[in-house]
Design an enzyme around this catalytic site. Structure first.
Site, mmCIF file in Angstrom:
data_model
loop_
_atom_site.group_PDB
_atom_site.id
_atom_site.type_symbol
_atom_site.label_atom_id
_atom_site.label_comp_id
_atom_site.label_asym_id
_atom_site.label_seq_id
_atom_site.Cartn_x
_atom_site.Cartn_y
_atom_site.Cartn_z
ATOM 1 N N GLU A 86 -11.189 -9.366 13.221
ATOM 2 C CA GLU A 86 -10.300 -10.152 14.079
ATOM 3 C C GLU A 86 -9.285 -11.002 13.319
ATOM 4 O O GLU A 86 -9.327 -12.238 13.351
ATOM 5 C CB GLU A 86 -11.136 -11.052 14.998
ATOM 6 C CG GLU A 86 -12.085 -10.272 15.898
ATOM 7 C CD GLU A 86 -12.737 -11.118 16.980
ATOM 8 O OE1 GLU A 86 -12.667 -12.356 16.901
ATOM 9 O OE2 GLU A 86 -13.296 -10.537 17.921
ATOM 10 N N GLU A 122 -17.850 -5.151 18.912
ATOM 11 C CA GLU A 122 -18.468 -6.361 19.483
ATOM 12 C C GLU A 122 -18.220 -6.401 20.985
ATOM 13 O O GLU A 122 -17.119 -6.100 21.440
ATOM 14 C CB GLU A 122 -17.857 -7.661 18.909
ATOM 15 C CG GLU A 122 -18.317 -8.037 17.532
ATOM 16 C CD GLU A 122 -17.739 -9.375 17.056
ATOM 17 O OE1 GLU A 122 -17.360 -10.231 17.904
ATOM 18 O OE2 GLU A 122 -17.646 -9.557 15.834
HETATM 19 C C1 FCB Z 1 -15.829 -12.962 17.953
HETATM 20 C C2 FCB Z 1 -16.277 -13.111 16.521
HETATM 21 C C3 FCB Z 1 -17.758 -13.249 16.344
HETATM 22 C C4 FCB Z 1 -18.393 -14.087 17.440
HETATM 23 C C5 FCB Z 1 -17.948 -13.622 18.799
HETATM 24 C C6 FCB Z 1 -18.553 -14.394 19.948
HETATM 25 O O1 FCB Z 1 -14.555 -13.442 18.085
HETATM 26 O O2 FCB Z 1 -15.861 -11.995 15.765
HETATM 27 O O3 FCB Z 1 -18.006 -13.760 15.056
HETATM 28 O O4 FCB Z 1 -18.151 -15.397 17.214
HETATM 29 O O5 FCB Z 1 -16.561 -13.671 18.895
#
Ligand code: FCB
Length: 454
Positions: free
Chosen positions: A168, A356
């Site tokens: 990110e 994620e």
């Molecule tokens: C993302 C991050 C991760 C975590 C999630 C909830 O932005 O990559 O580290 O904090 O959110």
């Protein structure tokens, strides 16, 4: 069980994600150098409750138990990050053998347990010594990063086949160098824009380093992404949404795809040119084997004359009467489908992997159990949208839940709990939440066996 992983077909990679700073602890053990998150959390007022991750979930000491638990929950892929300052305490120069040995043990143990390690090279914990030299605002970071990547691939490339270059980039440059709410806490355009350009260069350069060392490795990088919708029908809100979309979803992907920065649609980004050398446009492009998408929610925005550069403001979910998580993020399952469709249309040749997705809810332990129906509903509804995209032909190769255990959620500290497994921080005891058992059944190899037991 109404819904099972087999619906996604053979060869789909199912896993869980985590990151070094959020879980490892042992912040200065075995020769590890300090990172910007170690320094940032030590500053008063930066983190909810002045918490830090010096101990976190103690993953550094408890990885064996955690991986055995993962194995028990039928999880076959584990995405974690390497702490740059554990491997190179000063960010460059002398490697720390003990740090390298830790990751050797971790990787070997995953493989022993039949769990494939997916390694993120940078999940926000820049060595403090490099920040002292300007961090992401110093163009030398392209060399520092390349050398670090080369070392990691040399050490672990014989056992790790899936590599994620950056996690990110818009969040760590935006939060850390523009808004000052994440480490290293710097603010303003003159920090943000060079950080963006150097991160975008590292994203592509990191990929090139890996591929040049071993073309059989699979290279990817991960982007946060969220649909950005206008709050109303007005033209000004639609234009505001388009500007926010440039930052949220386009800033790092487009240069990677060889399209250059999207500055035509957000004027202030033209100032990126100040930091560009001749030939940089080509250096920004790289053909990844996969793109990691990380989606949690969507944003709704309206025009706002008082917000500089972007003239747009987010309308908070709590003011929109929609379901939310503990982060005040809207639960919006269709968002993951929309992002998959969109990335598919702009990068049709590249495999997409959800690296994620997950949710924080206010979990409570009752008689040794955590009944988190809300999280199960969340996963089920988002996964149905992933399947919908897959059935419509999107090339999607895997899904990683965020996160395996509860952990340190950056500026929010330990309050939001994202895990499939609950952590009692006072004792470091793990309790599998109902959602963890749900995931286990969902991933069970033989669904008939699950059905027979119900
Ligand atoms: C993302 C991050 C991760 C975590 C999630 C909830 O932005 O990559 O580290 O904090 O959110």
């Amino acid at each position: 069980m109404d819904f099972h992983s087999s619906a996604f077909g053979e060869g789909f990679h199912w896993g869980v994600s985590s990151s070094a700073y959020q879980t490892e602890g042992a912040s200065l053990e075995d020769g590890k150098g300090s990172s910007i998150w170690d320094s940032f959390t030590a500053q008063p007022g930066r983190i909810y409750g002045s918490q830090n991750a010096n101990t976190a979930t103690s993953f550094f000491h408890r990885y064996i138990q955690d991986i055995i638990l993962m194995q028990y929950l039928n999880i076959r892929n584990f995405r974690f990050s390497l702490a740059w300052s554990r491997i190179l305490p000063e960010g460059k120069g002398r490697p720390n053998e003990k740090g390298i040995e830790f990751y050797d043990r971790l990787i070997d143990f995953c493989l022993e347990q039949n769990i494939d390690p997916w390694v993120t090279l940078y999940h926000w914990d820049l060595p403090q010594s490099l920040e002292d030299k300007g961090g992401w605002t110093n163009r030398d970071i392209v060399h520092w990063f390349s050398d670090y990547v080369e070392l990691c691939v040399r050490k672990f490339g014989d056992r790790v086949s899936n590599w994620i270059v950056l996690n990110e980039p818009v969040v760590f440059t935006g939060g850390g160098y523009f808004l000052g709410i994440h480490a290293p806490g710097r603010k303003g355009l003159s920090s943000f824009l060079p950080a963006v350009h150097h991160a975008a260069l590292c994203q592509a350069t990191g990929g090139k380093v890996i591929r040049s060392m071993n073309s059989s490795l699979r290279v990817g990088t991960s982007f946060s992404c969220s649909p950005v919708d206008p709050a109303d029908e007005s033209r000004s809100s639609a234009e505001a949404a388009a500007r926010v979309d440039v930052i949220t979803n386009r800033l790092f992907v487009e240069p990677l795809l060889g399209l250059g920065y999207p500055w035509a649609d957000l004027k202030v980004l033209q100032q990126l040119e100040k930091y560009m050398y001749p030939g940089d446009e080509e250096l920004l492009a790289f053909d990844m084997d996969f793109i990691g998408l990380q989606n949690y929610t969507r944003e709704v925005v309206r025009y706002s004359p008082v917000i500089p550069y972007i003239n747009a403001a987010i309308v908070k979910p709590s003011r929109r009467n929609v379901p939310v998580t503990s982060m005040d993020w809207e639960v919006y399952p269709e968002g993951i489908y929309r992002m998959l469709k969109r990335f598919q249309s702009c990068a049709p040749q590249t495999q997409l992997i959800i690296t994620e997705n997950g949710a924080a809810f206010p979990d409570v332990v009752t008689n040794g159990h955590v009944h988190d129906e809300n999280r199960i509903d969340f996963y089920r509804s988002y996964l149905k949208q992933v399947l919908r995209a897959k059935r419509e032909g999107v090339n999607i190769g895997g899904y990683f839940a965020w996160s395996f255990t509860d952990n340190f959620e950056w500026a929010e500290g330990y309050r939001p709990r994202f895990g499939l497994v609950y952590v009692d921080y006072a004792t470091q005891k793990r309790i599998v939440k109902d959602s963890g058992f749900w995931y286990k059944q969902f991933l069970e190899k033989h669904p008939e066996a699950v059905l027979a037991h119900r």
